[in-house]
Design an enzyme around this catalytic site. Structure first.
Site, mmCIF file in Angstrom:
data_model
loop_
_atom_site.group_PDB
_atom_site.id
_atom_site.type_symbol
_atom_site.label_atom_id
_atom_site.label_comp_id
_atom_site.label_asym_id
_atom_site.label_seq_id
_atom_site.Cartn_x
_atom_site.Cartn_y
_atom_site.Cartn_z
ATOM 1 N N HIS A 484 4.911 1.552 -5.167
ATOM 2 C CA HIS A 484 5.901 0.545 -4.758
ATOM 3 C C HIS A 484 6.976 0.376 -5.831
ATOM 4 O O HIS A 484 8.187 0.481 -5.552
ATOM 5 C CB HIS A 484 5.195 -0.784 -4.502
ATOM 6 N N GLU A 485 6.552 0.097 -7.049
ATOM 7 C CA GLU A 485 7.529 -0.125 -8.115
ATOM 8 C C GLU A 485 8.311 1.143 -8.424
ATOM 9 O O GLU A 485 9.492 1.086 -8.785
ATOM 10 C CB GLU A 485 6.834 -0.657 -9.368
#
Length: 693
Positions: A484-485
């Site tokens: 995600h990041e």
């Protein structure tokens, strides 16, 4: 406009030894962390404020007619010193802070608030911006140039430039108070998180816990002078596995209640009165600016546009999620009964019995999966997916200074070997780091005077650290978080905009999560798992049987996950749609908001208000819904890849060109249509969560 007296009094003479006073003379122009010291920040911030003040005065006082270049671009490119130092300061104050850094933050936060108001309440400067804005429709400006001009024009309006003098002064005071209150909220939360320890000295109380979890707890105890014991903390890699596996129910309750009581203990770190002040000041500010609520003010500059649209999305999802959560609750209660228990399921039991039920239904538990998810391999899997999609290459830069010894830096290059940027990865928890995971920029991408400014970004996480002879092993949630990041990082790294104000992740809050959340889809896709999931002891690739179990269990417990998430988003909206100042206490308000939607007592809201940092110490006020809004987009967008192959070159090229590279240069729905050819269909999000067949 001139610098305030306070700024002049604090100003320090130029010091050539301060590394911020010139462009960074490091490989790839990364921050010289080996030279940066805490005492460098405040004088450099003050000098940066004074430098930008002079630049703003020059723009406002320019006798030449206002043009896009001499006004809008000049404003966008102003403040290079301040940007250089404040990006680094903000990053370190979140990821590597201490009492010295926190004291500096208290000193410079009011200065920064005043400085921003001095810019956006400057009537001479606004007059020039307005001239360009009103001419831009007929001028020969590009779409990006019009978008940048409109963005600055709206920023002035939304900052109160049209208010009377008395209202402007009140607005300045509100801004200062809000900045300090949010700073205090975050510091209180960090202190509360760091101060708590569950100390175990009886080995029997460790029953059920995996060996690596026990080893990390022993390491934590030793680091705190408690050798021979075990310590569990309120860092998620510590409390989450305890709740999943510890057989001692009383200790699970004790740790869980400590986690959800942060900021609500009636001590010096209590956040409840801070919350009341924040929401009331936000309401006052919104109404000063002509909006009925803070949410109405915030949402004007989003895809959602109005609180009504947000509530519709959340209520629609709630109708699917809550019944599913109730079915899951009943199944867990039945499991308790089958095991001979005669107690009612409580919130601190959910994680433990859900893990048991997953093992029973799918023959799968986290302890079986984690050996295949070595952090470095997961990271390399994210790199490999980006390589297959976009042709990107990653090379570790061991000669780059970092701010902690466990931080890694990587050079990113394109398929033709051309340089793109640098990414710093900071993955392990420690006392100076806030909880959670996030992405940020040390340098944002732009083009200045024909020179391409390469982005320098960072990812921060709080993943399970190595234990004994074992490497860092991640659970599925942490794997998804890493991807995600990294998706946010790709959004920053692949930006191809001309102006910093609209580049990279400077997009609507409910659009910024599209690049991050779509990247999660590759994390546990069978084709990708085979690329990176290797057993840390044998080196063998994850077997097909285990991959199949992961896929089968993908929607397990999604009623719980969706319900706690939607409840948090609704709570955020409830706080920020009040139309008159809050007079009741925080707990009463929160309980009423959650009771109204029928949240069952076995599930608590993902973030109770006193530790809801996203909205009270972050940029997600009236915006936590964004994760769900963007999920509708990302699920639909990934379906485009599923139709043609998850590494289809043409689909990846279109996503990179129309989404990742464009920043805020056009309306986000225009960009999405250009990629997908249609509006997003919400059925894919519901299907992915197992809420609709």
């Amino acid at each position: 406009m001139t610098s305030s007296c306070k700024q002049k009094e604090n100003a320090s003479p130029f010091d050539a030894r301060n590394p911020f006073y010139s462009e960074f003379n490091t490989p790839r122009a990364t921050p010289p962390f080996d030279l940066i010291k805490a005492e460098h920040f405040k004088p450099a911030i003050i000098a940066g404020i004074e430098q930008q003040t002079k630049e703003i005065d020059a723009i406002a006082d320019n006798p030449a007619p206002a043009t896009f270049d001499n006004t809008v671009v000049a404003l966008d490119e102003s403040g290079s010193l301040l940007s250089r130092v404040y990006h680094v300061f903000s990053a370190l104050n979140e990821a590597n802070t201490d009492s010295v850094m926190q004291a500096i933050a208290k000193d410079v936060t009011p200065l920064m608030s005043e400085h921003q108001d001095n810019i956006y309440l400057n009537e001479k400067l606004f007059s020039r911006i307005k001239t360009v804005y009103e001419d831009s429709a007929n001028a020969s400006l590009t779409t990006e140039q019009k978008r940048l001009t409109e963005s600055y024009y709206k920023r002035f309006i939304r900052s109160g430039i049209a208010l009377g003098d008395a209202q402007k002064e009140r607005l300045r005071e509100i801004n200062k108070q809000l900045d300090l209150l949010t700073l205090s909220f975050g510091e209180n939360l960090l202190t509360e998180t760091n101060n708590y320890q569950l100390i175990i000295d009886n080995p029997n109380d460790l029953a059920g816990l995996p060996g690596d979890v026990v080893e990390i707890a022993a390491q934590t105890a030793k680091a705190n002078g408690l050798e021979g014991k075990w310590v569990f903390t309120l860092s998620r890699p510590s409390w989450e596995p305890f709740l999943q596996y510890a057989q001692n129910r009383d200790l699970r309750e004790k740790l869980y209640k400590a986690m959800y009581s942060r900021g609500n203990n009636g001590n010096a770190n209590d956040n409840k009165e801070i919350i009341k002040k924040i929401v009331n000041l936000r309401l006052e500010k919104a109404q000063l600016l002509g909006y009925p609520t803070h949410a109405a003010f915030v949402l004007e500059e989003t895809m959602a546009k109005t609180p009504e649209n947000v509530f519709k999305l959340l209520n629609d999802i709630w109708q699917y999620a809550l019944p599913q959560a109730k079915k899951e609750r009943d199944a867990l209660q039945q499991l308790i009964k089958e095991e001979g228990g005669n107690f009612k399921l409580e919130s601190w039991d959910w994680w433990y019995y859900a893990e048991k039920l997953r093992k029973r239904k799918f023959d799968l538990n986290e302890d079986e999966i984690k050996p295949y998810f070595v952090l470095e391999n997961v990271r390399d899997g994210a790199f490999a997916a980006a390589h297959n999609l976009y042709g990107l290459n990653f090379k570790e830069l061991k000669d780059i200074p970092v701010y902690r010894e466990d931080v890694k830096a990587f050079e990113v290059s394109d398929s033709d070997s051309s340089y793109l940027g640098v990414i710093f990865l900071d993955y392990f928890p420690h006392s100076g780091k806030k909880n959670g995971a996030w992405m940020g920029n040390f340098t944002e991408q732009s083009v200045r005077q024909g020179h391409f400014i390469h982005p320098i970004v960072y990812n921060v996480g709080n993943f399970s650290p190595p234990s004994g002879d074992n490497p860092s092993l991640l659970n599925l949630d942490q794997v998804n978080t890493l991807f995600h990041e990294f998706g946010h990082a790709l959004h920053g790294l692949l930006s191809r905009c001309n102006y910093e104000g609209v580049s990279g992740t400077n997009v609507y809050r409910d659009f910024v999560e599209l690049p991050s959340q779509i990247n999660e889809h590759w994390a546990t896709h069978p084709e990708v798992l085979k690329m990176y999931a290797k057993h840390y002891q044998t080196g063998k690739t994850i077997p097909d049987e285990l991959v199949k179990k992961i896929q089968n269990a993908a929607t397990f417990n999604q009623g719980f996950m969706t319900t706690e998430l939607v409840a948090a988003a609704i709570l955020d909206m409830k706080w920020h749609t009040i139309e008159s100042p809050l007079t009741t206490d925080v707990e009463t308000f929160e309980n009423q908001a959650l009771n109204e939607i029928g949240l069952i007592p076995e599930i608590i809201v993902r973030y109770k208000s006193p530790y809801f940092a996203h909205i009270f110490d972050g940029e997600y006020s009236a915006g936590y819904y964004s994760y769900l809004w963007s999920e509708v987009l990302d699920a639909d967008a990934f379906h485009a890849f599923e139709e043609k192959g998850i590494f289809d070159k043409e689909t990846a090229r279109s996503f990179r060109e129309n989404i990742l590279s464009k920043g805020n240069t056009e309306d986000p729905m225009v960009l999405y249509h250009r990629f997908r050819g249609a509006d997003p269909d919400p059925k894919y999000m519901l299907k992915n969560r197992g809420l609709e067949k």
